[in-house]
Scaffold this active site. Structure first.
Site, PDB file in Angstrom:
ATOM      1  N   LYS A 188       0.847  -1.204   0.000  1.00 15.34           N
ATOM      2  CA  LYS A 188       0.000   0.000   0.000  1.00 15.34           C
ATOM      3  C   LYS A 188       0.870   1.236   0.000  1.00 15.34           C
ATOM      4  O   LYS A 188       1.527   1.565   0.987  1.00 15.34           O
ATOM      5  CB  LYS A 188      -0.938   0.057   1.213  1.00 15.34           C
ATOM      6  CG  LYS A 188      -2.069   1.093   0.986  1.00 15.34           C
ATOM      7  CD  LYS A 188      -2.621   1.681   2.252  1.00 15.34           C
ATOM      8  CE  LYS A 188      -1.816   2.844   2.743  1.00 15.34           C
ATOM      9  NZ  LYS A 188      -1.905   4.062   1.890  1.00 15.34           N
ATOM     10  N   GLY A 241       6.847   5.363   8.118  1.00 11.80           N
ATOM     11  CA  GLY A 241       6.090   6.600   8.113  1.00 11.80           C
ATOM     12  C   GLY A 241       6.232   7.313   9.445  1.00 11.80           C
ATOM     13  O   GLY A 241       7.158   7.049  10.209  1.00 11.80           O
ATOM     14  N   THR A 243       5.440   8.677  13.313  1.00 15.70           N
ATOM     15  CA  THR A 243       5.346   7.876  14.530  1.00 15.70           C
ATOM     16  C   THR A 243       3.913   7.670  15.005  1.00 15.70           C
ATOM     17  O   THR A 243       3.556   6.573  15.448  1.00 15.70           O
ATOM     18  CB  THR A 243       6.201   8.526  15.637  1.00 15.70           C
ATOM     19  OG1 THR A 243       7.568   8.524  15.201  1.00 15.70           O
ATOM     20  CG2 THR A 243       6.103   7.762  16.935  1.00 15.70           C
ATOM     21  N   GLY A 246       2.413   4.904  13.169  1.00 17.68           N
ATOM     22  CA  GLY A 246       3.002   3.652  13.621  1.00 17.68           C
ATOM     23  C   GLY A 246       2.374   3.156  14.907  1.00 17.68           C
ATOM     24  O   GLY A 246       2.128   1.954  15.094  1.00 17.68           O
ATOM     25  N   GLU A 263       9.459   1.544  10.825  1.00 18.09           N
ATOM     26  CA  GLU A 263      10.543   2.523  10.651  1.00 18.09           C
ATOM     27  C   GLU A 263       9.868   3.875  10.678  1.00 18.09           C
ATOM     28  O   GLU A 263       9.149   4.248   9.750  1.00 18.09           O
ATOM     29  CB  GLU A 263      11.292   2.257   9.342  1.00 18.09           C
ATOM     30  CG  GLU A 263      12.637   2.966   9.273  1.00 18.09           C
ATOM     31  CD  GLU A 263      12.555   4.312   8.581  1.00 18.09           C
ATOM     32  OE1 GLU A 263      12.500   5.339   9.312  1.00 18.09           O
ATOM     33  OE2 GLU A 263      12.524   4.348   7.354  1.00 18.09           O
ATOM     34  N   CYS A 297      13.428  10.900   7.056  1.00 14.03           N
ATOM     35  CA  CYS A 297      13.475  10.608   8.492  1.00 14.03           C
ATOM     36  C   CYS A 297      14.894  10.605   9.032  1.00 14.03           C
ATOM     37  O   CYS A 297      15.098  10.732  10.239  1.00 14.03           O
ATOM     38  CB  CYS A 297      12.797   9.271   8.781  1.00 14.03           C
ATOM     39  SG  CYS A 297      13.433   7.910   7.794  1.00 14.03           S
ATOM     40  N   GLU A 398       9.766  16.578  14.757  1.00 15.20           N
ATOM     41  CA  GLU A 398      10.186  16.278  13.390  1.00 15.20           C
ATOM     42  C   GLU A 398       9.416  17.185  12.424  1.00 15.20           C
ATOM     43  O   GLU A 398       8.191  17.110  12.318  1.00 15.20           O
ATOM     44  CB  GLU A 398       9.909  14.814  13.049  1.00 15.20           C
ATOM     45  CG  GLU A 398      10.441  14.424  11.688  1.00 15.20           C
ATOM     46  CD  GLU A 398      10.220  12.971  11.343  1.00 15.20           C
ATOM     47  OE1 GLU A 398      11.078  12.391  10.658  1.00 15.20           O
ATOM     48  OE2 GLU A 398       9.182  12.416  11.752  1.00 15.20           O
TER      49      GLU A 398
END
Length: 495
Positions: A188, A241, A243, A246, A263, A297, A398
């Site tokens: 995806k 992607g 956090t 995730g 990751e 990242c 980030e």
């Protein structure tokens, strides 16, 4: 700083694209589509299906049918899987220009960078082609009379959810080891950038992978991605992607305790000691944070400089940044293209404003390049803040854009403390001619990938992944093969 060419709208729209399920090009079950936009020009690039739960169900069913065929993919030897991956690698290499132009238009990245990434994809497939028949078990001496040994077996159907910043690369990082170890895949891509994932799915079929072994489902993470993460027929999900997504995938996957590798985000430090080669650091480091418009990242978005070298480093780094060519992604001379969307540009601008409000000194950049075309596209200049403090948002969060913050430190101990003052731990660099000191600091920084006198984070042959909130598991190298296998122990009683 010079911009070479304003972005143009001369290349044609691509029209409708399709998902790939069970070897067939298909629309979404409900027929819905979404617009894929060229971020450098703001124009329509293509329309893609809005995949949802029903489409994921179809893809999972197709993957299980392919694995359940007793004469199909499950019966292939590791060597045959490797040969087919080698064919896929060759097909990608033959089509580097096609894939690069598709990626450049879809992401807004410079065509030269996109070519390098397409080549990297072919090399990842090549690596796992060779790795397929080199995943070994063990024999274990146990206390009872008998033979004890281990097997590495494929998990089965795996979901691979990839981001929009490096769509081709992230797809290959997951497809390579997943296919080498004998799994069927539901890939995806991000909604912003579905085009090269679809093309890789087509090339996998052309290389000889059976229908249903590589399926590509497009659509939003909240629907298609969530359906993959929660699906009881998916044995493992691999996600790259941000956090918070995730964390949601972990929650969804917990219902059937599927395997998960993540990751996630990063806020990587670039630590510069006064004894370093400052000219080399300054020449190379703008691309460690401004490459891909900072949407990386591993971007070294926090520069920590030993106080005695601070002024010189700021001067050299700013001078080098002025030479970064921002412009049309299709121009061979462009070094930094657009961000992936206007929404992402607005997000980064909010951070730039926050940095100024919190008292950091804006040394360079902070706005879009001059010109109407740059306003229509999602462009920003490389941006440098000095005098930043650890509590500032531009230091702690980030940004995922072309923004760097510079902070001074006194000694090794403070450098390590500042570098670790973050919830992330993905990557980073240490610059010093004293290799003992550099190694001490590298060992002290809590991150999964550290470079000394270099900004290189990624090597196909070496493990990549993060500490803390930067993720779970390691991609690339032979370590990635473990992510897509179950470890089975077998004991034979010889008494």
């Amino acid at each position: 700083m010079t911009t070479r060419t304003e972005p143009t709208t001369t290349e044609p729209e691509l029209g409708d694209v399709s998902m790939i399920i069970g070897g067939e090009h298909v629309a979404a079950a409900d027929g819905q589509t979404f617009d894929v936009i060229d971020p450098a020009t703001g124009t329509l690039l293509a329309r893609a299906p809005v995949g949802g739960k029903e489409d994921v169900d179809r893809a999972v069913a197709a993957a299980h049918r392919a694995l359940d065929d007793p004469k199909g993919f499950s019966s292939w030897s590791a060597a045959k899987r490797g040969r087919t991956l080698q064919k896929l690698s060759a097909l990608v290499k033959e089509r580097i220009e096609e894939l690069a132009r598709l990626e450049s238009r879809n992401v807004g990245k410079p065509i030269t960078s996109a070519r390098g990434e397409a080549l990297a994809v072919s090399l990842v497939f090549e690596y796992y082609a060779g790795a397929a028949n080199k995943l070994f078990g063990e024999t274990i001496p146990v206390s009872k009379p008998g033979l004890d040994f281990t097997l590495r077996e494929p998990i089965g159907v795996v979901g691979l959810i990839v981001p929009w910043n490096f769509p081709m690369n992230m797809a290959s990082w997951k497809l390579g080891p997943a296919l080498a170890t004998g799994n069927a895949c539901i890939l995806k891509p991000a909604s912003y950038t579905p085009l090269t994932a679809i093309r890789l799915g087509e090339l996998a079929l052309e290389a000889g992978f059976p229908p249903g072994i590589v399926n590509v489902v497009t659509g939003p993470g909240g629907t298609a991605g969530a359906a993959i993460a929660a699906h009881p027929g998916v044995g493992k999900v691999a996600f790259t992607g941000e956090t918070t997504t995730g964390q949601e995938i972990l929650r969804l996957a917990s219902a059937n305790v599927k395997k998960v590798s993540l990751e996630l985000g990063g806020k990587s430090p670039n630590i510069v000691f006064a004894d370093a080669d400052l000219e080399r650091f300054a020449a190379e480091s703008p691309y460690a944070v401004f490459d891909n418009a900072g949407q990386d990242c591993t971007a070294r978005s926090r520069i920590f400089v030993e106080a005695s070298a601070h002024d010189r480093v700021v001067e050299l780094f700013t001078e080098a940044t002025r030479n970064v060519v921002v412009g049309d992604p299709g121009d061979e001379k462009t070094q930094m293209g657009s961000l992936v969307s206007q929404r992402q540009r607005e997000r980064v601008v909010d951070y730039i404003e926050a940095g100024q409000e919190e008292g950091a000194e804006l040394v360079y950049g902070g706005a879009a390049p001059d010109g109407d075309a740059f306003q229509r596209g999602a462009f920003l200049m490389p941006t440098i803040f000095d005098g930043a403090r650890a509590e500032m948002r531009i230091v702690r969060e980030e940004i995922f854009g072309p923004v760097v913050a510079i902070i001074s430190f006194r000694d090794e101990t403070e450098a390590i403390r500042l570098a670790n003052d973050t919830p992330y731990g993905l990557s980073g660099s240490v610059w010093s001619r004293d290799l003992g000191k550099a190694l001490r600091v590298a060992r002290g920084v809590k991150a999964g990938v550290i470079s000394i006198n270099s900004n290189n984070s990624v090597h196909t042959e070496a493990p990549f992944g993060g500490y803390k909130m930067s993720g779970i598991g390691r991609e690339l190298g032979m370590h990635a093969m473990e992510l897509y296998t179950e470890l089975k122990n077998v004991f034979i009683d010889l008494s």
